[in-house]
Design a protein around this motif. Structure first.
Motif, PDB file in Angstrom:
ATOM      1  N   LYS A   1       1.014  -1.406   0.352  1.00  0.00           N
ATOM      2  CA  LYS A   1      -0.353  -0.033   0.169  1.00  0.00           C
ATOM      3  C   LYS A   1       0.781   1.491  -0.209  1.00  0.00           C
ATOM      4  N   ASN A   2       1.939   1.055   0.925  1.00  0.00           N
ATOM      5  CA  ASN A   2       2.796   1.974   0.757  1.00  0.00           C
ATOM      6  C   ASN A   2       2.482   3.371   1.245  1.00  0.00           C
ATOM      7  N   SER A   3       1.511   3.727   2.544  1.00  0.00           N
ATOM      8  CA  SER A   3       0.872   5.311   2.302  1.00  0.00           C
ATOM      9  C   SER A   3       1.188   5.163   4.138  1.00  0.00           C
ATOM     10  N   VAL A   4       0.520   5.829   5.173  1.00  0.00           N
ATOM     11  CA  VAL A   4       1.383   6.215   6.442  1.00  0.00           C
ATOM     12  C   VAL A   4      -0.532   6.073   6.603  1.00  0.00           C
ATOM     13  N   SER A   5      -1.202   5.885   6.010  1.00  0.00           N
ATOM     14  CA  SER A   5      -2.522   6.994   6.557  1.00  0.00           C
ATOM     15  C   SER A   5      -3.263   5.013   5.504  1.00  0.00           C
ATOM     16  N   ALA A   6      -2.460   3.965   4.853  1.00  0.00           N
ATOM     17  CA  ALA A   6      -3.429   3.295   4.483  1.00  0.00           C
ATOM     18  C   ALA A   6      -4.027   2.296   6.481  1.00  0.00           C
ATOM     19  N   GLN A   7      -4.747   1.611   6.062  1.00  0.00           N
ATOM     20  CA  GLN A   7      -5.367   0.829   7.213  1.00  0.00           C
ATOM     21  C   GLN A   7      -4.917  -0.023   7.269  1.00  0.00           C
ATOM     22  N   MET A   8      -5.129  -0.890   8.119  1.00  0.00           N
ATOM     23  CA  MET A   8      -4.339  -2.473   8.383  1.00  0.00           C
ATOM     24  C   MET A   8      -5.144  -3.234   8.106  1.00  0.00           C
ATOM     25  N   GLU A   9      -4.868  -4.515   7.874  1.00  0.00           N
ATOM     26  CA  GLU A   9      -5.517  -5.271   7.923  1.00  0.00           C
ATOM     27  C   GLU A   9      -5.302  -6.245   8.114  1.00  0.00           C
ATOM     28  N   ASN A  10      -5.190  -6.311   9.102  1.00  0.00           N
ATOM     29  CA  ASN A  10      -4.781  -8.408  10.097  1.00  0.00           C
ATOM     30  C   ASN A  10      -5.059  -9.327   9.909  1.00  0.00           C
ATOM     31  N   PRO A  11      -4.533  -9.935   9.242  1.00  0.00           N
ATOM     32  CA  PRO A  11      -4.906 -11.822   9.163  1.00  0.00           C
ATOM     33  C   PRO A  11      -5.316 -12.630  10.329  1.00  0.00           C
ATOM     34  N   TYR A  12      -4.811 -11.912  11.830  1.00  0.00           N
ATOM     35  CA  TYR A  12      -5.215 -12.524  12.893  1.00  0.00           C
ATOM     36  C   TYR A  12      -5.794 -12.521  13.172  1.00  0.00           C
ATOM     37  N   GLU A  13      -6.454 -13.394  14.097  1.00  0.00           N
ATOM     38  CA  GLU A  13      -7.768 -13.502  15.116  1.00  0.00           C
ATOM     39  C   GLU A  13      -7.687 -12.555  15.920  1.00  0.00           C
ATOM     40  N   PRO A  14      -8.125 -11.515  16.170  1.00  0.00           N
ATOM     41  CA  PRO A  14      -7.565 -10.620  17.432  1.00  0.00           C
ATOM     42  C   PRO A  14      -7.405 -10.999  18.969  1.00  0.00           C
ATOM     43  N   ASP A  15      -7.108 -10.716  19.592  1.00  0.00           N
ATOM     44  CA  ASP A  15      -6.421 -10.818  21.546  1.00  0.00           C
ATOM     45  C   ASP A  15      -5.835 -12.071  20.985  1.00  0.00           C
ATOM     46  N   THR A  16      -5.175 -12.320  19.521  1.00  0.00           N
ATOM     47  CA  THR A  16      -4.333 -13.098  19.823  1.00  0.00           C
ATOM     48  C   THR A  16      -2.683 -12.888  20.176  1.00  0.00           C
ATOM     49  N   ILE A  17      -1.624 -13.145  20.026  1.00  0.00           N
ATOM     50  CA  ILE A  17      -0.333 -12.999  19.859  1.00  0.00           C
ATOM     51  C   ILE A  17      -0.063 -12.182  18.070  1.00  0.00           C
ATOM     52  N   GLU A  18       0.188 -13.406  17.783  1.00  0.00           N
ATOM     53  CA  GLU A  18       0.193 -13.346  16.297  1.00  0.00           C
ATOM     54  C   GLU A  18      -0.517 -12.186  16.068  1.00  0.00           C
ATOM     55  N   TYR A  19      -2.046 -11.908  16.065  1.00  0.00           N
ATOM     56  CA  TYR A  19      -2.275  -9.615  16.071  1.00  0.00           C
ATOM     57  C   TYR A  19      -1.628  -9.079  16.978  1.00  0.00           C
ATOM     58  N   PHE A  20      -1.474  -9.043  17.962  1.00  0.00           N
ATOM     59  CA  PHE A  20      -0.466  -8.177  18.194  1.00  0.00           C
ATOM     60  C   PHE A  20       1.096  -8.194  17.704  1.00  0.00           C
ATOM     61  N   LEU A  21       1.432  -9.100  17.481  1.00  0.00           N
ATOM     62  CA  LEU A  21       2.892  -9.024  16.866  1.00  0.00           C
ATOM     63  C   LEU A  21       2.365  -8.158  15.496  1.00  0.00           C
ATOM     64  N   TYR A  22       1.787  -8.308  14.535  1.00  0.00           N
ATOM     65  CA  TYR A  22       1.308  -8.024  13.385  1.00  0.00           C
ATOM     66  C   TYR A  22       1.069  -6.835  14.053  1.00  0.00           C
ATOM     67  N   GLU A  23       0.288  -6.225  14.550  1.00  0.00           N
ATOM     68  CA  GLU A  23      -0.433  -4.327  14.722  1.00  0.00           C
ATOM     69  C   GLU A  23       1.080  -4.064  14.933  1.00  0.00           C
ATOM     70  N   LYS A  24       1.744  -4.963  15.942  1.00  0.00           N
ATOM     71  CA  LYS A  24       3.215  -3.612  16.890  1.00  0.00           C
ATOM     72  C   LYS A  24       3.947  -3.038  15.256  1.00  0.00           C
ATOM     73  N   ASN A  25       4.052  -4.256  14.481  1.00  0.00           N
ATOM     74  CA  ASN A  25       5.096  -4.048  13.152  1.00  0.00           C
ATOM     75  C   ASN A  25       4.630  -3.296  12.730  1.00  0.00           C
ATOM     76  N   TRP A  26       3.116  -3.311  11.841  1.00  0.00           N
ATOM     77  CA  TRP A  26       2.406  -1.616  11.622  1.00  0.00           C
ATOM     78  C   TRP A  26       2.638  -1.087  12.126  1.00  0.00           C
ATOM     79  N   ILE A  27       3.072   0.002  12.796  1.00  0.00           N
ATOM     80  CA  ILE A  27       2.987   0.446  13.848  1.00  0.00           C
ATOM     81  C   ILE A  27       4.278   1.159  13.353  1.00  0.00           C
ATOM     82  N   ASP A  28       5.329   0.626  13.921  1.00  0.00           N
ATOM     83  CA  ASP A  28       6.690   0.866  13.643  1.00  0.00           C
ATOM     84  C   ASP A  28       7.277   1.565  12.249  1.00  0.00           C
ATOM     85  N   VAL A  29       6.203   0.613  11.314  1.00  0.00           N
ATOM     86  CA  VAL A  29       7.143   1.046   9.865  1.00  0.00           C
ATOM     87  C   VAL A  29       5.564   2.019   9.606  1.00  0.00           C
ATOM     88  N   VAL A  30       4.729   2.293  10.240  1.00  0.00           N
ATOM     89  CA  VAL A  30       3.983   3.569   9.533  1.00  0.00           C
ATOM     90  C   VAL A  30       5.174   4.620  10.416  1.00  0.00           C
TER      91      VAL A  30
END
Length: 584
Positions: free
Chosen positions: A53-82
């Motif tokens: 997407k290459n945009s700081v305003s792009a919406q994260m589409e997390n493929p993992y089930e909410p409230d799992t460690i996988e979900y949090f890891l994905y969200e963590k990296n997304w915040i870091d990339v932005v």
């Protein structure tokens, strides 16, 4: 590459905590040596997804089930990339000062989000290691596991961008050789850091080390710790600015009536516990009455989306109007295409925006034709509350009724001029979709029974023009019934509902309106189910009348037509059962 290529051990959900914990033997057998591989794979996945997407305003589409460690890891990296790319943008020598200030504030909020995610990841480890008894000579590490994993996330981003440099075609050979050398160092650093993290987790699991979580204190973001925000230096001598410590928060929920009504207990409780903040609720103008009795720091913004703010041009006008209000945070309680667009505009301007997670996956499992999973899902109240908590506001529910302890006056209609001298029962016979309406011929049997009771007065609520005709026919047939359809304003309907002993309602907006005034509701459920999270505020499951049928629920909202064609979920509910529940 899939995550399963890296790791075979599945790590379960973090919240809510399971009723039974892992045994000590199970904890010792948990293969924590695989955790860094899992983290690296998810970080690479999130980094690559962002760059598609290459945009700081792009919406994260997390493929993992909410409230799992996988979900949090994905969200963590997304915040870091932005944030990585925000740091690039703000270093542009030609950036306008106003834009730079907005991005700086965005980075500040991003840092807080990053810290919050690190603490969530550490909470995961605290939970999974809670039964481990450290050895007498156990030592603490210099940093917690999650802060080490935070560095692993940043490494993934560095590696991605260094690989881009290595593959550049518009530079000289010396630059490429230098970048290859740097990439090799980064890859070696990832291997070493991954091994150190896995050793740390294994040491904790074996009791050789123990961990603590020190809640981070971002003092510059805290109104109680930053002197500029809490007013110690309220008049800034250097700039001449007058600083305010009150945050301005916009909550968006545009429709439908029942969903908007469900925001009231959450917003009311939130406002009571945070009187220093101004809370604005954006919704359709017609819903204003249910927010009329809010705490003083809540205001309602009514909009007409069919005329004044229709279409994309209308949304742009609405955004400009809202932008002028200078909100600090946006809480999207709706999460639909229209609000996605507003979220995008706010986020691009540097305003922190959080959306409600609707739980589509869980709801699909509840309503699918085969292999339904019958478990109560999060209530919509909880989902709204979680949006505000993600923004950093923890609070407890304190709402009882929009009128609290003040009984409103009765509406001025002749049928109740003498006041309340009997048992008053309300009936809301209609709903938007057929799968949510108890068959009218069965409802009439219930009404006929109630009309014969000398000590009972029955009020009929709701409905459009066609439904009004049905109600008028019932009133002519049973003179003891009182129709208020089309006769009262919403304010007056709420007032009358507060006097009722009980309301009989479908899964509809009237169920929620009666709940908001503290009235008991007997609700009738067909195509939908209370497990989907739309039960009225503080209503009892014992008062939710429904039948067990293999095909229900078939819909979250009741919009789908009955694929059997017979609406057995409603026709199969005996009217005698409804009467018996009323007479309990």
């Amino acid at each position: 590459m899939k995550i399963t290529d890296y790791v075979t051990t599945k790590v379960g959900k973090i919240f809510p905590l399971p009723k039974t914990y892992l045994s000590l033997h199970q904890l010792n057998q948990l293969n924590m040596k695989s955790f860094s591989a899992k983290a690296n794979a998810i970080f690479d996945e999130a980094t690559e997804a962002y760059h598609l997407k290459n945009s700081v305003s792009a919406q994260m589409e997390n493929p993992y089930e909410p409230d799992t460690i996988e979900y949090f890891l994905y969200e963590k990296n997304w915040i870091d990339v932005v944030q990585w790319h925000l740091e690039d943008i703000i270093r542009d020598p030609d950036i306008l000062p106003k834009e730079a200030l907005e991005i700086k504030r965005w980075i500040d909020r991003s840092n807080q989000e990053r810290t919050d995610l690190v603490e969530k990841i550490d909470n995961y480890f605290l939970h999974h290691f809670q039964l481990i008894v450290p050895a007498n000579d156990a030592v603490i590490n210099t940093e917690s596991p999650a802060w080490a994993i935070d560095r692993l996330s940043i490494l993934a981003i560095k590696i991605y961008h260094m690989r881009e440099e290595v593959n550049r075609m518009d530079t000289d050979q010396q630059h490429l050789i230098s970048c290859r050398q740097k990439l090799n160092v980064l890859m070696e650093q990832r291997v070493d850091l991954s091994a150190a993290i896995d050793r740390l987790l294994d040491d904790i699991a074996q009791g050789r080390k123990y961990m603590k979580v020190y809640r981070q204190m971002k003092m510059y973001n805290d109104p109680s710790l930053n002197p500029v925000l809490y007013g110690k230096n309220k008049n800034n001598i250097r700039t001449g600015f007058t600083c305010s410590y009150m945050s301005r928060i916009l909550i968006i929920r545009l429709s439908a009536l029942g969903d908007v009504a469900m925001t009231v207990p959450v917003v009311h409780s939130f406002a009571k516990q945070y009187p220093q903040h101004q809370i604005s609720v954006l919704s359709r103008t017609s819903f204003a009455p249910i927010f009329r009795y809010m705490p003083a720091n809540v205001r309602f913004i009514g909009v007409d989306l069919k005329k004044q703010y229709k279409g994309l041009k209308g949304l742009n006008r609405l955004y400009k109007t809202l932008k002028a209000e200078q909100f600090d945070m946006i809480a999207d309680f709706h999460s639909v295409l229209r609000t996605y667009y507003l979220d995008f505009r706010f986020r691009w301007s540097g305003i922190r925006t959080v959306r409600m997670h609707k739980g589509y996956r869980e709801k699909e499992k509840l309503t699918r034709k085969k292999n339904k999973i019958y478990i109560p899902l999060k209530s919509t109240f909880t989902r709204y509350k979680e949006v505000l908590e993600t923004l950093g506001y923890s609070f407890e529910y304190s709402f009882s009724s929009i009128f609290e302890d003040n009984q409103p006056p009765l509406p001025p209609i002749p049928e109740i001029a003498e006041g309340k001298t009997k048992r008053w029962i309300g009936v809301a016979p209609f709903a938007r979709h057929k799968g949510k309406i108890y068959p009218l011929e069965l409802q009439e049997k219930v009404l006929a029974h109630l009309a014969r009771q000398d000590d009972t007065k029955v009020f009929l609520f709701g409905g459009g023009a066609e439904e009004k005709k049905t109600v008028e026919q019932w009133v002519r047939k049973y003179p003891a019934l009182v129709s208020v359809v089309g006769k009262l304003t919403m304010d007056e309907e709420l007032a009358l509902m507060s006097y009722l002993d009980v309301m009989i309602s479908m899964d509809s907006g009237n169920m929620h309106l009666a709940s908001l005034v503290g009235t008991r509701v007997i609700s009738l459920w067909g195509a939908t189910h209370p497990y989907a999270g739309f039960m009225g505020w503080k209503q009892s499951m014992d008062d939710a009348l429904q039948i067990d049928l293999y095909c229900r629920p078939c819909s979250v909202s009741g919009k789908k037509a009955c694929y059997r064609g017979d609406y057995a979920c409603m026709y199969g509910l005996p009217y005698e059962k409804v009467i018996a529940k009323i007479e309990e």
